[in-house]
Design a protein around this motif. Structure first.
Motif, PDB file in Angstrom:
ATOM      1  N   LEU B 107      17.798  -5.475   9.562  1.00 18.92           N
ATOM      2  CA  LEU B 107      16.744  -6.087   8.401  1.00 18.92           C
ATOM      3  C   LEU B 107      15.756  -6.327   9.602  1.00 18.92           C
ATOM      4  O   LEU B 107      14.308  -6.126  10.062  1.00 18.92           O
ATOM      5  CB  LEU B 107      17.231  -6.789   7.689  1.00 18.92           C
ATOM      6  CG  LEU B 107      15.419  -6.581   7.204  1.00 18.92           C
ATOM      7  CD1 LEU B 107      15.047  -5.891   6.308  1.00 18.92           C
ATOM      8  CD2 LEU B 107      15.819  -7.463   5.810  1.00 18.92           C
ATOM      9  N   GLU B 126       9.474  -5.860   5.182  1.00 17.43           N
ATOM     10  CA  GLU B 126      10.879  -6.060   4.834  1.00 17.43           C
ATOM     11  C   GLU B 126      11.514  -4.830   3.480  1.00 17.43           C
ATOM     12  O   GLU B 126      12.231  -3.878   3.832  1.00 17.43           O
ATOM     13  CB  GLU B 126      11.660  -7.218   3.684  1.00 17.43           C
ATOM     14  CG  GLU B 126      11.692  -8.434   5.260  1.00 17.43           C
ATOM     15  CD  GLU B 126      12.480  -9.272   4.379  1.00 17.43           C
ATOM     16  OE1 GLU B 126      12.234  -9.832   2.999  1.00 17.43           O
ATOM     17  OE2 GLU B 126      12.614 -10.415   5.106  1.00 17.43           O
ATOM     18  N   ASP B 130      12.769  -2.100   4.969  1.00 15.95           N
ATOM     19  CA  ASP B 130      14.537  -1.451   4.218  1.00 15.95           C
ATOM     20  C   ASP B 130      14.431   0.443   3.926  1.00 15.95           C
ATOM     21  O   ASP B 130      15.046   1.236   4.049  1.00 15.95           O
ATOM     22  CB  ASP B 130      14.148  -1.825   2.747  1.00 15.95           C
ATOM     23  CG  ASP B 130      15.272  -3.388   2.820  1.00 15.95           C
ATOM     24  OD1 ASP B 130      16.489  -3.130   3.558  1.00 15.95           O
ATOM     25  OD2 ASP B 130      15.137  -4.300   1.855  1.00 15.95           O
ATOM     26  N   LEU B 133      15.539   1.696   7.248  1.00 16.39           N
ATOM     27  CA  LEU B 133      17.122   1.445   7.302  1.00 16.39           C
ATOM     28  C   LEU B 133      17.860   2.728   6.327  1.00 16.39           C
ATOM     29  O   LEU B 133      18.954   3.254   6.404  1.00 16.39           O
ATOM     30  CB  LEU B 133      17.514   0.116   7.330  1.00 16.39           C
ATOM     31  CG  LEU B 133      16.668  -0.650   7.688  1.00 16.39           C
ATOM     32  CD1 LEU B 133      17.446  -2.017   8.036  1.00 16.39           C
ATOM     33  CD2 LEU B 133      18.244  -0.405   9.092  1.00 16.39           C
ATOM     34  N   ALA B 139      20.620   1.295   5.265  1.00 13.77           N
ATOM     35  CA  ALA B 139      20.684   0.366   4.390  1.00 13.77           C
ATOM     36  C   ALA B 139      21.419  -0.180   3.987  1.00 13.77           C
ATOM     37  O   ALA B 139      21.693  -2.154   3.506  1.00 13.77           O
ATOM     38  CB  ALA B 139      20.095   1.239   3.211  1.00 13.77           C
ATOM     39  N   ARG B 142      22.506  -3.541   6.728  1.00 18.42           N
ATOM     40  CA  ARG B 142      20.950  -4.784   6.915  1.00 18.42           C
ATOM     41  C   ARG B 142      21.260  -6.344   6.850  1.00 18.42           C
ATOM     42  O   ARG B 142      20.145  -6.306   7.478  1.00 18.42           O
ATOM     43  CB  ARG B 142      19.549  -4.576   5.636  1.00 18.42           C
ATOM     44  CG  ARG B 142      20.168  -5.267   3.650  1.00 18.42           C
ATOM     45  CD  ARG B 142      19.754  -5.101   2.738  1.00 18.42           C
ATOM     46  NE  ARG B 142      17.634  -5.044   3.459  1.00 18.42           N
ATOM     47  CZ  ARG B 142      17.801  -6.571   2.573  1.00 18.42           C
ATOM     48  NH1 ARG B 142      18.091  -7.696   1.917  1.00 18.42           N
ATOM     49  NH2 ARG B 142      16.380  -6.374   2.210  1.00 18.42           N
ATOM     50  N   SER B 143      22.007  -6.562   6.631  1.00 18.16           N
ATOM     51  CA  SER B 143      22.019  -7.939   6.869  1.00 18.16           C
ATOM     52  C   SER B 143      23.433  -8.081   7.796  1.00 18.16           C
ATOM     53  O   SER B 143      23.525  -9.244   8.231  1.00 18.16           O
ATOM     54  CB  SER B 143      22.932  -8.928   5.634  1.00 18.16           C
ATOM     55  OG  SER B 143      22.260  -8.629   4.212  1.00 18.16           O
ATOM     56  N   VAL B 157      19.685   1.294  14.072  1.00 21.02           N
ATOM     57  CA  VAL B 157      18.978   1.020  13.664  1.00 21.02           C
ATOM     58  C   VAL B 157      17.953   0.815  15.428  1.00 21.02           C
ATOM     59  O   VAL B 157      16.841   0.188  14.808  1.00 21.02           O
ATOM     60  CB  VAL B 157      19.403  -0.081  14.375  1.00 21.02           C
ATOM     61  CG1 VAL B 157      18.881  -1.671  13.903  1.00 21.02           C
ATOM     62  CG2 VAL B 157      21.048  -0.574  13.092  1.00 21.02           C
TER      63      VAL B 157
END
Lengths: 213, 254
Positions: B107, B126, B130, B133, B139, B142-143, B157
């Protein structure tokens, strides 16, 4: 050793800690600034800083401490002992730290720089947001190494009369006529200080592993 | 008045240590057009693409993005870093080796430039990240940090990161060359979607089928010169030069 001896010893440890601590903080940041200036390769400035690093790295700490403390009055400066000690330690450690940062700059991946420029970052934003957070972590083992060298070299400031953790053991044994207990206790305190640094480095290294691509 | 081309390259030349890598290259890319650049290794394809956003500085010629010159100011002086950054933010670049920033999660790789170049609020950045992504099918990750991703995922990405700046033109520098064969498809699918959405793109690639399907124009570079520039049907079916015929035949044999 009685409680007076212990409190003298802890006082000495405190002197070692704060003088080394200030010198480390100054040395790490000044080293970074010098490495940054050198990376710009400005004629003359580049050579002057290079010369400083060579001299500072080649001079024994005791010599540097004495030189600064003794030359200050001839320049008409009335220098406090602690200031002279910090100045000497800082001049010494800054040179080593500048080299650590420089090597971190040189080894940093150009790919990441290009990706940063390509999304429209200026070199300044790239440095702050992309490069610095990573080189701080990857340089930490070398920086901590240099910090521990500095702490272990800090008894050099005793030559100008600063009573640090090593010097204080002399004072204690001058009263007790037992030189061994205070020097053993001082050794143990040095180990505690260095152990704290090494622990700090371990934590950082765990973080650094994440950056291994 | 006819619309200005999104990218206009005029008589570009570039040398590396006295070796000419680009010679008199001219190319125009109109809005919404997809141009593929083909050629063997060392033909200057990547250098050409890298000149477009000034990661390499050409020795001669000029490049204009929607009419504005890159690298050189109106008075003929070299652009400073700030001006250069401004032009570059209009060009999205996707690299062969992804070049994600390893200290940031997926992200934040996408939001980094939105917040620190565009000055967008964190929450707003963000939300946009999102969306992008999701568009590239990342998606759920993301982390994650980049080291946990496969090559194809990293590249997707990287595409989202470039799209985030809402560039006029997307530049792809061999986006699938560093990928395992089974991961090439997922990245090409994303790029194909972008071409259908009307993005202007310049793609340096070795994927012939892909170039044939998505391109409006195919350019063939040989020793730093464009030796053929045509529509894909013509390029792949009736190549004009012996060199291209040979190149395509070699590709078929493999």
């Amino acid at each position: 050793m009685d409680s007076t001896a212990w409190s003298m010893l802890l006082n000495g440890a405190w002197v070692t800690l704060w003088i080394s601590g200030v010198s480390i903080a100054l040395g790490v940041s000044l080293g970074l600034i010098i490495a940054l200036i050198r990376s710009a390769k400005i004629p003359f400035v580049h050579q002057v800083l290079g010369l400083y690093i060579s001299i500072a790295r080649a001079t024994p700490l005791v010599t540097l401490v004495l030189f600064i403390f003794l030359s200050a009055p001839t320049l008409g400066i009335n220098m406090d002992r602690s200031i002279a000690g910090i100045l000497a330690l800082t001049l010494n450690t800054t040179a080593f730290n500048a080299e650590i940062w420089r090597s971190a700059f040189n080894n940093f991946s150009n790919d990441q720089r290009e990706a940063a420029l390509a999304v429209g970052m200026t070199p300044g934003v790239y440095f702050r947001r992309i490069m610095l957070p990573q080189i701080v972590i990857t340089s930490l083992p070398s920086l901590v190494n240099e910090m521990s060298f500095l702490i272990k070299g800090s008894p050099a400031i005793a030559v100008i009369g600063i009573v640090d953790l090593t010097r204080v053991t002399n004072r204690i044994s001058a009263v007790t006529y037992e030189p061994l207990p205070p020097i053993l206790a001082a050794g143990a305190l040095y180990m505690v200080i260095i152990a704290a640094l090494v622990w700090f480095q371990r934590v950082a290294e765990c973080k650094a592993n994440r950056l291994a691509m | 008045m006819p619309e200005l081309p999104e990218v206009s390259i005029q008589k570009l030349s570039k040398q590396f240590d006295g070796v000419e890598v680009l010679r008199d290259v001219s190319l125009e890319v109109q809005r919404g057009e997809v141009v593929s650049i083909l050629g063997s290794s060392g033909s200057g394809k990547s250098t050409l693409l890298r000149c477009v956003n000034w990661l390499e500085q050409p020795d001669g010629g000029e490049i204009r993005i929607a009419g504005d010159r890159i690298g050189v100011k109106a008075d003929g002086k070299a652009m400073n870093n700030r001006d250069l950054a401004k032009v570059r933010s209009q060009l999205g670049m996707v690299f062969q080796s992804f070049n994600l920033w390893p200290h940031l999660n997926v992200l934040h790789n996408v939001t980094e430039a939105l917040i620190h170049v565009k000055g967008m609020k964190k929450a707003e950045a963000e939300t946009l990240a999102d969306e992008l992504l999701a568009k590239v099918g990342m998606a759920e990750k993301r982390s994650n940090y980049p080291y946990t991703l496969s090559g194809g995922q990293k590249q997707r990405v990287a595409i989202a990161r470039a799209l985030a700046m809402q560039p006029r033109v997307m530049l792809f520098d061999e986006p699938t060359s560093a990928l395992d064969p089974e991961l090439v498809g997922e990245v090409l699918a994303v790029i194909r979607d972008l071409s259908q959405e009307g993005y202007t793109m310049i793609i340096v690639t070795h994927e012939m089928e892909f170039a044939r399907n998505v391109s409006d124009q195919v350019v063939f570079l040989e020793k730093g010169k464009i030796i053929e520039k045509s529509a894909p049907e013509e390029f792949f079916v009736h190549p004009k030069t012996e060199r291209v015929r040979q190149f395509l035949e070699l590709d078929e044999k493999v």
